[in-house]
Design an enzyme around this catalytic site. Sequence first.
Site, PDB file in Angstrom:
ATOM      1  N   TYR A   1      22.623  57.246  28.345  1.00 59.96           N
ATOM      2  CA  TYR A   1      22.945  57.179  26.918  1.00 59.96           C
ATOM      3  C   TYR A   1      24.209  56.377  26.687  1.00 59.96           C
ATOM      4  CZ  TYR A   1      26.717  60.659  27.390  1.00 59.96           C
ATOM      5  OH  TYR A   1      27.877  61.309  27.731  1.00 59.96           O
TER       6      TYR A   1
ATOM      7  N   LYS B   1      26.280  56.680  33.170  1.00 58.93           N
ATOM      8  CA  LYS B   1      26.363  57.520  31.961  1.00 58.93           C
ATOM      9  C   LYS B   1      25.008  58.209  31.740  1.00 58.93           C
ATOM     10  CE  LYS B   1      28.383  57.370  27.313  1.00 58.93           C
ATOM     11  NZ  LYS B   1      29.281  58.504  27.429  1.00 58.93           N
TER      12      LYS B   1
ATOM     13  N   GLU C   1      38.848  63.240  35.260  1.00 56.58           N
ATOM     14  CA  GLU C   1      38.680  62.850  33.849  1.00 56.58           C
ATOM     15  C   GLU C   1      38.399  64.092  33.028  1.00 56.58           C
ATOM     16  OE1 GLU C   1      35.243  60.351  33.082  1.00 56.58           O
ATOM     17  OE2 GLU C   1      34.072  61.400  34.588  1.00 56.58           O
TER      18      GLU C   1
ATOM     19  N   LEU D   1      33.796  58.048  34.728  1.00 56.53           N
ATOM     20  CA  LEU D   1      33.045  57.056  33.950  1.00 56.53           C
ATOM     21  C   LEU D   1      34.033  55.992  33.480  1.00 56.53           C
ATOM     22  CD1 LEU D   1      30.265  56.424  32.501  1.00 56.53           C
ATOM     23  CD2 LEU D   1      31.362  57.380  30.471  1.00 56.53           C
TER      24      LEU D   1
END
Length: 287
Positions: free
Chosen positions: A33, A149, A182, A207
């Site tokens: 996505y 992702k 993250e 990411l």
Amino acid sequence: MSRIAFVNGQYVPHKDAAVHVEDRGYQFADGVYEVCEVWKSAIIDMPRHMDRLDRSLRELRIDWPLHRKALEFVMAETVRRNRVSDGIVYVQVTRGVARRDHFFPSGDVAPSIVVTARSANPKVADKQAETGIAVVTYPENRWPRVDIKTVALLPNVLAKQNAKEQGGKEAWYVDQDGNVTEGGSTNVWIVTKEGTLVTRPAESGILKGITRAVVLDLVERHGIAFEERPFSLEEAKQAREAFVTAASTLVMPVVKIDGSPVGNGHPGSVATALRDQFHTATDLHRL
Ligand code: PLP
């Protein structure tokens, strides 16, 4: 006005938008996505988001569901039909619908594509940025391919829910070495006591955020003291300031980590300046 979604070639009322029970996104989280910011009736950083989508699809060997330009058109049209001037546009591509079987389906199965858009009041996020957010740490427990992702976000869901239940807005993953990787849906930054901006390299463990890339452009443009290196939770707790970045929140100051204030407990000047300057460094895809 009722919302509209784009599902596999058709614009349909949002309340009727559905995919098949044997969509591989539903059965296996076999899909990817993108989320783009919509700002002042423009889609922000479309080329970078499309490049990342291309990479995610290639890594998973899923075909593009439409030509890239056609998808860009559908995204703009979905934003327009929903009359979104500020908010987000969401794109999801899965390996398609096939009898449940772990192996890839045969080549004639088309990927599924869904595009939705929704409004968000930028004043709400701006207000939040004036006070900053609290984050709650969580042990890194995701697969090593977080650079893709994918829609397989269950670990992120659990980490973020844990943060919420402890009064936080975001989770921060901490790996076995004690380094912050993250956020549950954001990239993470600190400004050290000495005033150096630090973020983790994107080669592994995170990411490669599009918002992160824009901030890196701003850092270069303004000659901000900067190091790309891993940093520990301890260093973050001692930092002068901290913030997170994502297309949905832009630059969001972090004022508390696991209940301890960061710096003076208020949003820092670097985060605030980067937030203010953000759209001077973005690409605008007008509707
Ligand atoms: N890291 C994770 C795990 C995310 O889910 C996201 C955004 O959804 C980000 C980082 C930030 O990426 P971007 O700036 O492209 O929104």
